[in-house]
Design an enzyme around this catalytic site. Structure first.
Site, short mmCIF file in Angstrom:
data_model
loop_
_atom_site.label_atom_id
_atom_site.label_comp_id
_atom_site.label_asym_id
_atom_site.label_seq_id
_atom_site.Cartn_x
_atom_site.Cartn_y
_atom_site.Cartn_z
N ASP A 93 -7.94 -5.41 -0.01
CA ASP A 93 -8.46 -6.24 -1.10
C ASP A 93 -8.06 -7.70 -0.98
O ASP A 93 -8.53 -8.52 -1.77
CB ASP A 93 -7.96 -5.69 -2.46
CG ASP A 93 -8.63 -4.38 -2.80
OD1 ASP A 93 -9.82 -4.25 -2.48
OD2 ASP A 93 -7.97 -3.49 -3.36
N HIS A 102 0.85 -1.18 0.00
CA HIS A 102 0.00 0.00 0.00
C HIS A 102 0.88 1.23 0.00
O HIS A 102 1.93 1.24 0.62
CB HIS A 102 -0.91 0.01 1.24
CG HIS A 102 -2.08 0.91 1.07
ND1 HIS A 102 -2.02 2.25 1.36
CD2 HIS A 102 -3.33 0.66 0.62
CE1 HIS A 102 -3.20 2.79 1.08
NE2 HIS A 102 -4.01 1.86 0.63
N1 CMC Z 1 4.19 -7.54 -4.90
C1 CMC Z 1 5.55 -7.50 -5.05
N2 CMC Z 1 6.31 -6.40 -4.84
C2 CMC Z 1 5.67 -5.30 -4.48
C3 CMC Z 1 4.27 -5.24 -4.30
C4 CMC Z 1 3.54 -6.43 -4.52
N3 CMC Z 1 2.21 -6.44 -4.36
N4 CMC Z 1 3.89 -3.99 -3.93
C5 CMC Z 1 5.03 -3.26 -3.88
N5 CMC Z 1 6.10 -4.05 -4.22
C6 CMC Z 1 7.51 -3.63 -4.23
C7 CMC Z 1 7.82 -2.76 -5.44
O1 CMC Z 1 8.21 -3.54 -6.54
C8 CMC Z 1 8.92 -1.89 -4.88
O2 CMC Z 1 10.10 -2.66 -4.84
P1 CMC Z 1 11.55 -1.95 -5.05
O3 CMC Z 1 11.68 -0.99 -3.90
O4 CMC Z 1 12.52 -3.08 -5.03
O5 CMC Z 1 11.46 -1.26 -6.38
C9 CMC Z 1 8.51 -1.65 -3.43
O6 CMC Z 1 7.72 -2.80 -3.08
C10 CMC Z 1 7.69 -0.39 -3.22
O7 CMC Z 1 6.53 -0.49 -4.04
P2 CMC Z 1 5.97 0.69 -4.95
O8 CMC Z 1 5.34 0.08 -6.16
O9 CMC Z 1 7.03 1.72 -5.18
O10 CMC Z 1 4.86 1.28 -3.98
P3 CMC Z 1 3.68 2.23 -4.37
O11 CMC Z 1 3.31 2.97 -3.14
O12 CMC Z 1 4.00 3.02 -5.58
O13 CMC Z 1 2.50 1.21 -4.79
C11 CMC Z 1 0.72 -0.33 -4.63
C12 CMC Z 1 1.51 0.77 -3.92
C13 CMC Z 1 -0.55 -0.64 -3.81
C14 CMC Z 1 0.28 0.17 -6.02
C15 CMC Z 1 1.60 -1.57 -4.78
O14 CMC Z 1 1.95 -2.04 -3.49
C16 CMC Z 1 0.92 -2.68 -5.57
O15 CMC Z 1 1.01 -2.68 -6.80
N6 CMC Z 1 0.22 -3.65 -4.88
C17 CMC Z 1 -0.52 -4.68 -5.57
C18 CMC Z 1 -1.87 -4.13 -6.04
C19 CMC Z 1 -2.83 -3.93 -4.89
O16 CMC Z 1 -3.03 -4.80 -4.06
N7 CMC Z 1 -3.52 -2.78 -4.89
C20 CMC Z 1 -4.56 -2.48 -3.91
C21 CMC Z 1 -4.17 -1.38 -2.96
S1 CMC Z 1 -5.31 -1.27 -1.55
C22 CMC Z 1 -6.80 -0.74 -2.26
C23 CMC Z 1 -6.74 0.69 -2.53
O17 CMC Z 1 -6.92 1.48 -1.58
O18 CMC Z 1 -6.50 1.06 -3.69
#
Ligand code: CMC
Length: 424
Positions: free
Chosen positions: A359, A302
């Site tokens: 989710d 998240h």
């Molecule tokens: N699986 C594997 N690696 C992950 C995941 C995941 N679900 N989420 C984040 N990471 C890694 C990402 O690759 C990055 O790694 P590194 O630092 O080595 O590059 C690190 O963790 C930080 O992640 P980020 O993508 O920079 O974080 P963000 O804040 O931009 O994204 C997120 C947040 C929710 C989009 C992301 O965690 C994600 O894609 N999760 C899966 C989709 C998901 O479950 N979404 C629902 C969110 S809750 C409902 C809502 O309120 O929307």
């Protein structure tokens, strides 16, 4: 000592005011930075940018706190109901019994759709994605209620928008679902209560109170989440004084993506995939860690929560309760629990503070309630409506709100002369 922040750049010092919120969070106000220094700020994905002052929802991601209008989500999920929570979000205070009844009576006035909207719904193919259907139909509502098009709409009209959308979106969703299974729509019967009425329109039968209550809890948990992608979209669109239906419809579209609300559908599909692959979740954890593989563990991580998602904690318990109540043995629940345990022990997920989000377990509950997988994200819409509407109302009442219009750092070609087509 001044409370201002100082920025030093090329020998000049610029003082920037610091704003402090009611929970002692501080923000540097950079509104005038460009005018004084020529500098703008850049912040990919608005990771560290506040877009407004808001008094709707407080969230502390490090401590796992979520409060609507000051009330902890745990208390609201335990003691309140979705209609009351919607009133709270929209009006700022918990309603008295009379206020709550009047609010629900207003929702109940919209127990049907205009014939034109029913015709539009009938034109969608039965295999259309429910999010496309909800988004288009909410947008279409603007064509049937022109009184909302006035940007200076009165409080009375704005009030009508929340009750109308809360009533009509659930009818749109249920009517479309009935079409997909080749059945006639079931009329809304608001006397059943908000969630039970929705389930009755979907499944046309005796709906168990505990089942309706479980859905109500899910809706409460989704009701608002401060400046997330879809709420920000609603605000950005609303900031141009676009009408409420256009603003909410854009929120639906923003929610659709699998990094946001679309994750609930993606989680279930991922769990099915793991099951069909033999249940080896370690293999999928390895894929999620592999930077050359686009696969992510859906329902994990998240932007804001870096400790745990308080909504996920409540949903996990609700999931066990509802599956037991309905006597559902879903192998996906075991896979989800195994996957969660394995990920929480894994260095990759620990280091990045990746925890199950709202989710991760919600889809298993929706599935147990009989809701089809491609409708999960539309269920999120139903829950999130009062949040979007409250954010929209706050924006429209904010006397200093400006049209949303970010800047950019241009990195394209500098000026060059046009070449005739024969010279290219
Ligand atoms: N699986 C594997 N690696 C992950 C995941 C995941 N679900 N989420 C984040 N990471 C890694 C990402 O690759 C990055 O790694 P590194 O630092 O080595 O590059 C690190 O963790 C930080 O992640 P980020 O993508 O920079 O974080 P963000 O804040 O931009 O994204 C997120 C947040 C929710 C989009 C992301 O965690 C994600 O894609 N999760 C899966 C989709 C998901 O479950 N979404 C629902 C969110 S809750 C409902 C809502 O309120 O929307």
């Amino acid at each position: 000592m001044s409370d201002n922040a100082k920025l030093e750049f090329k020998g000049e010092v610029y003082e920037l005011p610091v704003i402090t919120g009611s929970e002692k969070e501080s923000a540097i106000d950079i509104t005038k930075l460009r005018a004084t220094s020529g500098l703008i700020t850049i912040d990919n994905g608005f990771m560290n940018t506040g877009s407004c002052l808001s008094s709707v929802t407080f969230l502390n991601g490090e401590k796992g706190i979520l409060r609507y209008r000051g009330y902890p989500i745990e208390q609201l999920a335990d003691k309140s109901d979705f209609v009351e929570v919607s009133y709270l979000l929209y009006n700022g205070e918990l309603p008295t019994k009379a206020q709550s009844d009047a609010f629900y009576a207003d929702i109940s006035k919209f127990a049907s759709l205009p014939d034109g909207v029913k015709n539009i719904l009938n034109q969608f193919p039965a295999d259309a994605h429910p999010m496309g259907v909800v988004s288009s139909t909410v947008s279409a509502l603007s064509c049937f209620y022109p009184e909302f098009l006035n940007p200076e709409a009165t409080d009375e009209i704005k009030e009508k928008a929340i009750t109308q959308l809360m009533a009509q979106v659930k009818i749109i969703m249920a009517n479309f679902y009935r079409k997909t299974i080749g059945k006639d729509p079931v009329d809304s019967n608001p006397a059943l209560g908000y969630s039970k009425d929705f389930l009755n329109m979907m499944f046309d039968g005796e709906i168990d109170d505990e089942v309706a209550s479980a859905l109500d809890t899910l809706l409460i948990l989704h009701a608002d989440h401060e400046q997330n992608c879809s709420a920000s979209t609603v605000r950005v669109v609303g900031s141009s004084q676009a009408n409420i239906f256009a603003s909410v419809s854009s929120g639906v579209d923003a929610l659709w993506g699998q990094l946001h609300g679309g994750a609930n559908q993606a989680v279930l599909e991922m769990l099915e995939e793991i099951k069909n692959d033999g249940g080896d979740y370690e293999k999928f954890i390895a894929k999620a860690k592999d930077k050359n593989d686009p696969f992510k563990l859906m329902g994990f991580g998240h932007r804001v929560y870096k400790n745990f998602d308080p909504r996920a904690k409540i949903i996990k318990v609700a999931c066990d309760t509802i599956l037991e109540k309905l006597d559902v043995q879903d192998p996906l629940l075991e896979i989800a629990k195994g996957l969660e345990q394995a990920a929480l022990k894994d260095e990759y997920f620990v280091q990045r503070n990746l925890y199950p989000n709202v989710d991760f377990y919600s889809g298993i509950i929706y599935k147990a309630l009989g809701i089809p997988t491609n409708m999960f994200t539309a269920m999120f819409v139903l829950g999130r409506l009062p949040g979007w509407l409250s954010q929209w109302k706050e924006l429209r009442e904010d006397k200093v709100a400006k049209i949303a219009r970010p800047r950019q750092v241009y990195v394209g070609e500098t000026e060059r002369n046009y070449k005739d087509i024969s010279e290219r």
